[in-house]
Design an enzyme around this catalytic site. Sequence first.
Site, PDB file in Angstrom:
ATOM      1  N   LYS A 169       5.518  12.246  -3.240  1.00 58.12           N
ATOM      2  CA  LYS A 169       5.334  10.827  -3.589  1.00 58.12           C
ATOM      3  C   LYS A 169       3.919  10.383  -3.195  1.00 58.12           C
ATOM      4  O   LYS A 169       2.993  11.192  -3.210  1.00 58.12           O
ATOM      5  CB  LYS A 169       6.443   9.980  -2.952  1.00 58.12           C
ATOM      6  CG  LYS A 169       7.843  10.525  -3.327  1.00 58.12           C
ATOM      7  CD  LYS A 169       8.983   9.611  -2.995  1.00 58.12           C
ATOM      8  CE  LYS A 169      10.292  10.272  -3.424  1.00 58.12           C
ATOM      9  NZ  LYS A 169      11.458   9.416  -3.218  1.00 58.12           N
ATOM     10  N   GLU A 218      19.143  12.432  -9.748  1.00 53.19           N
ATOM     11  CA  GLU A 218      18.815  11.700  -8.532  1.00 53.19           C
ATOM     12  C   GLU A 218      19.496  10.327  -8.556  1.00 53.19           C
ATOM     13  O   GLU A 218      18.956   9.379  -9.150  1.00 53.19           O
ATOM     14  CB  GLU A 218      17.297  11.505  -8.419  1.00 53.19           C
ATOM     15  CG  GLU A 218      16.512  12.795  -8.325  1.00 53.19           C
ATOM     16  CD  GLU A 218      15.186  12.612  -7.588  1.00 53.19           C
ATOM     17  OE1 GLU A 218      14.897  13.445  -6.731  1.00 53.19           O
ATOM     18  OE2 GLU A 218      14.478  11.627  -7.853  1.00 53.19           O
ATOM     19  N   SER A 228      18.087  12.170  -0.547  1.00 61.22           N
ATOM     20  CA  SER A 228      18.429  12.429   0.865  1.00 61.22           C
ATOM     21  C   SER A 228      18.961  13.841   1.094  1.00 61.22           C
ATOM     22  O   SER A 228      19.855  14.052   1.907  1.00 61.22           O
ATOM     23  CB  SER A 228      19.423  11.381   1.385  1.00 61.22           C
ATOM     24  OG  SER A 228      18.838  10.089   1.319  1.00 61.22           O
ATOM     25  N   ASN A 271       8.742  16.654  -3.660  1.00 57.98           N
ATOM     26  CA  ASN A 271       8.043  15.511  -4.244  1.00 57.98           C
ATOM     27  C   ASN A 271       7.429  14.719  -3.099  1.00 57.98           C
ATOM     28  O   ASN A 271       8.134  14.015  -2.384  1.00 57.98           O
ATOM     29  CB  ASN A 271       9.043  14.653  -5.038  1.00 57.98           C
ATOM     30  CG  ASN A 271       8.419  13.366  -5.564  1.00 57.98           C
ATOM     31  OD1 ASN A 271       7.205  13.175  -5.474  1.00 57.98           O
ATOM     32  ND2 ASN A 271       9.244  12.489  -6.110  1.00 57.98           N
ATOM     33  N   HIS A 328      10.881   9.745 -12.951  1.00 51.66           N
ATOM     34  CA  HIS A 328      11.460   9.467 -11.631  1.00 51.66           C
ATOM     35  C   HIS A 328      11.904   8.004 -11.559  1.00 51.66           C
ATOM     36  O   HIS A 328      11.258   7.122 -12.134  1.00 51.66           O
ATOM     37  CB  HIS A 328      10.422   9.766 -10.539  1.00 51.66           C
ATOM     38  CG  HIS A 328      11.017   9.792  -9.173  1.00 51.66           C
ATOM     39  ND1 HIS A 328      11.291   8.645  -8.468  1.00 51.66           N
ATOM     40  CD2 HIS A 328      11.428  10.815  -8.400  1.00 51.66           C
ATOM     41  CE1 HIS A 328      11.846   8.971  -7.312  1.00 51.66           C
ATOM     42  NE2 HIS A 328      11.931  10.290  -7.239  1.00 51.66           N
ATOM     43  N   GLY A 344      15.948   8.189  -0.434  1.00 52.60           N
ATOM     44  CA  GLY A 344      15.304   7.574   0.724  1.00 52.60           C
ATOM     45  C   GLY A 344      16.229   6.722   1.572  1.00 52.60           C
ATOM     46  O   GLY A 344      15.767   5.968   2.429  1.00 52.60           O
ATOM     47  N   GLU A 365      11.591   5.845  -9.356  1.00 50.62           N
ATOM     48  CA  GLU A 365      10.568   4.916  -8.852  1.00 50.62           C
ATOM     49  C   GLU A 365       9.606   4.531  -9.963  1.00 50.62           C
ATOM     50  O   GLU A 365       9.110   3.398 -10.007  1.00 50.62           O
ATOM     51  CB  GLU A 365       9.837   5.553  -7.658  1.00 50.62           C
ATOM     52  CG  GLU A 365      10.737   5.562  -6.419  1.00 50.62           C
ATOM     53  CD  GLU A 365      10.515   6.740  -5.486  1.00 50.62           C
ATOM     54  OE1 GLU A 365       9.466   7.405  -5.568  1.00 50.62           O
ATOM     55  OE2 GLU A 365      11.413   6.994  -4.652  1.00 50.62           O
TER      56      GLU A 365
HETATM   57  P1  13P Z   1      14.455  11.577  -0.642  1.00 50.59           P
HETATM   58  O1  13P Z   1      14.691  13.061  -0.444  1.00 50.59           O
HETATM   59  O2  13P Z   1      13.428  11.013   0.292  1.00 50.59           O
HETATM   60  O3  13P Z   1      15.732  10.803  -0.670  1.00 50.59           O
HETATM   61  O4  13P Z   1      13.794  11.423  -2.109  1.00 50.59           O
HETATM   62  C1  13P Z   1      14.374  12.052  -3.181  1.00 50.59           C
HETATM   63  C2  13P Z   1      13.467  11.938  -4.338  1.00 50.59           C
HETATM   64  O5  13P Z   1      13.257  10.860  -4.869  1.00 50.59           O
HETATM   65  C3  13P Z   1      12.810  13.161  -4.828  1.00 50.59           C
HETATM   66  O6  13P Z   1      12.184  12.952  -6.039  1.00 50.59           O
END
Ligand code: 13P
Length: 259
Positions: A12, A175, A221, A10, A103, A181, A105
Amino acid sequence: MSRRKFIAGNWKQNNLLAESADLVNELLPLVQNIKSVDIAVCPPFTSLALVKDRLRGSAVMLGAQNAYAVEAGGKLVQSGAYTGEVSPAMLKDAGCEWVILGHSERRQYFGETDAKVNAKIRACYEVGLKPIICVGETLEERDSNRTAAVIDTQMRGCFANLPAAKVAESVIAYEPVWAIGTGRTATPAQAQEVHAQIRKLLSELFGAQTAAAVRIQYGGSMKPENAKELLAQPDIDGGLIGGAALKAKSFADIISAAV
Ligand code: 13P
């Protein structure tokens, strides 16, 4: 049932066109001999066409990070006066096989709800686009022992009234929001516990056969150093990778850990 591992990146809101091209060009030779793992990259909308072009002849699949769908007059809308939005039909047409939905976010910043995700999933099914549906608890929810209840609510909302045959081809990403992150990964045991809960619920909702077919990715992560241990858990069938997917080498190393 043995489920094929699935690692998706992803990206982003990252990567201009030149960066997207460089990342794919660097990634492909690193993974071209890996045949036993499903791989997808999910660039921003603006890079989809370019990345699709670069992926020609490779087994790496293309995904998007969101889609818009709403139900109007009993029908799912795939086109119309929704300025700025992109429908599952459009993503399919652009060469996507996958789309990330729900997601955290999007839930946090853009008002995504389980009901909206449910409509989006149904619109994806209508056009043959496969969803990667994200669920996960916040730190506050985990600390107050509400993880199981939060996952249960998200799952029942997102998966309400869906056909089992389509659900079987869908992917769920667990997640934990506190792991995204932050560098703070869920332990394999913490992740496995929730993955097992998700599969049990799928069994209740759609039957044991469907539950055994659905792949459940872990996200948060995940990196080359912790991927193997996480992927060794019985109900962890892959990863949804954020930060580490932006570097070809680390993404490829995670994919190698899934072999
Ligand atoms: P990270 O791997 O940066 O923690 O992000 C995970 C994520 O949100 C994948 O959709």
